[in-house]
Design an enzyme around this catalytic site. Structure first.
Site, PDB file in Angstrom:
ATOM      1  N   ASP A 112      22.837  16.768  56.463  1.00  0.00           N
ATOM      2  CA  ASP A 112      22.808  17.844  57.453  1.00  0.00           C
ATOM      3  C   ASP A 112      21.813  17.456  58.555  1.00  0.00           C
ATOM      4  O   ASP A 112      20.620  17.343  58.292  1.00  0.00           O
ATOM      5  CB  ASP A 112      22.367  19.133  56.742  1.00  0.00           C
ATOM      6  CG  ASP A 112      22.335  20.326  57.672  1.00  0.00           C
ATOM      7  OD1 ASP A 112      22.461  20.135  58.901  1.00  0.00           O
ATOM      8  OD2 ASP A 112      22.173  21.446  57.173  1.00  0.00           O
TER       9      ASP A 112
ATOM     10  N   CYS B 261      32.017  22.282  56.998  1.00  0.00           N
ATOM     11  CA  CYS B 261      30.578  22.123  56.745  1.00  0.00           C
ATOM     12  C   CYS B 261      29.958  23.515  56.632  1.00  0.00           C
ATOM     13  O   CYS B 261      30.677  24.477  56.320  1.00  0.00           O
ATOM     14  CB  CYS B 261      29.901  21.262  57.819  1.00  0.00           C
ATOM     15  SG  CYS B 261      29.945  21.946  59.488  1.00  0.00           S
TER      16      CYS B 261
ATOM     17  N   ASN C 218      29.488  24.756  61.107  1.00  0.00           N
ATOM     18  CA  ASN C 218      30.611  24.385  61.987  1.00  0.00           C
ATOM     19  C   ASN C 218      30.149  24.138  63.430  1.00  0.00           C
ATOM     20  O   ASN C 218      30.882  24.392  64.381  1.00  0.00           O
ATOM     21  CB  ASN C 218      31.734  25.443  61.947  1.00  0.00           C
ATOM     22  CG  ASN C 218      33.042  24.997  62.595  1.00  0.00           C
ATOM     23  OD1 ASN C 218      33.772  25.802  63.146  1.00  0.00           O
ATOM     24  ND2 ASN C 218      33.365  23.720  62.554  1.00  0.00           N
TER      25      ASN C 218
ATOM     26  N   CYS D 247      27.781  21.152  63.795  1.00  0.00           N
ATOM     27  CA  CYS D 247      27.282  19.768  63.777  1.00  0.00           C
ATOM     28  C   CYS D 247      28.300  18.813  63.129  1.00  0.00           C
ATOM     29  O   CYS D 247      29.040  18.109  63.818  1.00  0.00           O
ATOM     30  CB  CYS D 247      25.942  19.674  63.046  1.00  0.00           C
ATOM     31  SG  CYS D 247      24.646  20.725  63.750  1.00  0.00           S
ATOM     32  N   ARG D 248      28.351  18.796  61.805  1.00  0.00           N
ATOM     33  CA  ARG D 248      29.117  17.744  61.117  1.00  0.00           C
ATOM     34  C   ARG D 248      30.629  17.908  61.212  1.00  0.00           C
ATOM     35  O   ARG D 248      31.342  16.949  61.555  1.00  0.00           O
ATOM     36  CB  ARG D 248      28.699  17.685  59.630  1.00  0.00           C
ATOM     37  CG  ARG D 248      27.283  17.177  59.433  1.00  0.00           C
ATOM     38  CD  ARG D 248      26.773  17.467  58.037  1.00  0.00           C
ATOM     39  NE  ARG D 248      26.632  18.914  57.799  1.00  0.00           N
ATOM     40  CZ  ARG D 248      26.290  19.465  56.666  1.00  0.00           C
ATOM     41  NH1 ARG D 248      26.059  18.679  55.615  1.00  0.00           N
ATOM     42  NH2 ARG D 248      26.169  20.766  56.539  1.00  0.00           N
ATOM     43  N   SER D 249      31.147  19.094  60.883  1.00  0.00           N
ATOM     44  CA  SER D 249      32.615  19.207  60.868  1.00  0.00           C
ATOM     45  C   SER D 249      33.246  19.139  62.265  1.00  0.00           C
ATOM     46  O   SER D 249      34.342  18.592  62.397  1.00  0.00           O
ATOM     47  CB  SER D 249      33.086  20.437  60.079  1.00  0.00           C
ATOM     48  OG  SER D 249      32.651  21.646  60.642  1.00  0.00           O
TER      49      SER D 249
HETATM   50  P1  4NP Z   1      26.495  21.919  60.120  1.00  0.00           P
HETATM   51  O1  4NP Z   1      24.913  22.012  60.389  1.00  0.00           O
HETATM   52  O2  4NP Z   1      26.751  22.604  58.796  1.00  0.00           O
HETATM   53  O3  4NP Z   1      26.733  20.434  60.059  1.00  0.00           O
HETATM   54  O4  4NP Z   1      27.166  22.589  61.299  1.00  0.00           O
HETATM   55  C1  4NP Z   1      24.189  23.204  60.336  1.00  0.00           C
HETATM   56  C2  4NP Z   1      24.259  24.087  61.393  1.00  0.00           C
HETATM   57  C3  4NP Z   1      23.525  25.251  61.353  1.00  0.00           C
HETATM   58  C4  4NP Z   1      22.715  25.526  60.259  1.00  0.00           C
HETATM   59  C5  4NP Z   1      22.662  24.638  59.200  1.00  0.00           C
HETATM   60  C6  4NP Z   1      23.402  23.470  59.235  1.00  0.00           C
HETATM   61  N1  4NP Z   1      21.946  26.738  60.238  1.00  0.00           N
HETATM   62  O5  4NP Z   1      21.197  26.938  59.266  1.00  0.00           O
HETATM   63  O6  4NP Z   1      22.036  27.533  61.189  1.00  0.00           O
END
Ligand code: 4NP
Length: 161
Positions: free
Chosen positions: A126, A8, A11, A13-15
């Site tokens: 997201d 993702c 790294n 939240c989703r992955s």
């Molecule tokens: P992820 O979510 O890609 O599912 O881990 C996010 C985590 C952090 C951010 C964006 C999406 N960020 O902008 O910091």
């Protein structure tokens, strides 16, 4: 070993959710000796951090364990992993750019929701800028799409898993 990498942006939240759910299912299927996975992000925003607190709360609600620190996708991953599984289209484009820039090839780059037959939206949303309910929504999407992905692996590797 068949090696799967969930990807993702951050790294956190989703992955990591995908990694934990996949490992949980693999354990229940008794396939730990055949299938392994990891997760990473395409950004360097959260390198070294634990998963987001809402990711951890969601997994705790579902009684699923996780042990992960955020890391960034690198070119060694492209050689190392049999499946590169993106959470959304922009993550997939980032993976493909890394492959192209390094003159590499990979035959198994997918969006996780490509394995869900009846969905119009191929992106896992997201959840970072929302509340806990967004994480539960992601959990439900991944719970189903990872089951479908495991069925795909079984068909592709019939003699093995
Ligand atoms: P992820 O979510 O890609 O599912 O881990 C996010 C985590 C952090 C951010 C964006 C999406 N960020 O902008 O910091």
């Amino acid at each position: 070993m068949i090696k799967v990498l969930f990807v993702c942006l951050g790294n956190i939240c989703r992955s990591p959710l995908a990694e934990a759910i996949f490992n949980h299912k693999v354990k229940n299927l008794g396939l730990q000796q055949k299938l392994i996975c990891d997760s990473c992000g395409t950004s360097d925003y959260h390198i070294g951090e634990l998963p987001d607190e809402r990711t951890l709360a969601c997994l705790e609600n579902h009684k699923i364990a996780i042990n992960h620190r955020a890391r960034k996708l690198n070119r060694v991953d492209i050689r190392e992993f049999d499946y590169l599984i993106a959470m959304d289209q922009s993550n997939k484009e980032n993976i493909e750019q890394l492959i192209f820039k390094n003159s590499l090839k990979h035959n198994n780059v997918y969006l996780i929701r490509e394995f869900q037959p009846d969905t119009d939206n191929l992106d896992v949303p997201d959840p970072y800028y929302g509340g806990q309910d967004g994480f539960e929504n992601v959990y439900q999407i991944l719970d189903d799409s990872i089951d479908r992905f495991l069925e795909h692996i079984k068909v592709e590797h019939q003699e093995y898993v």
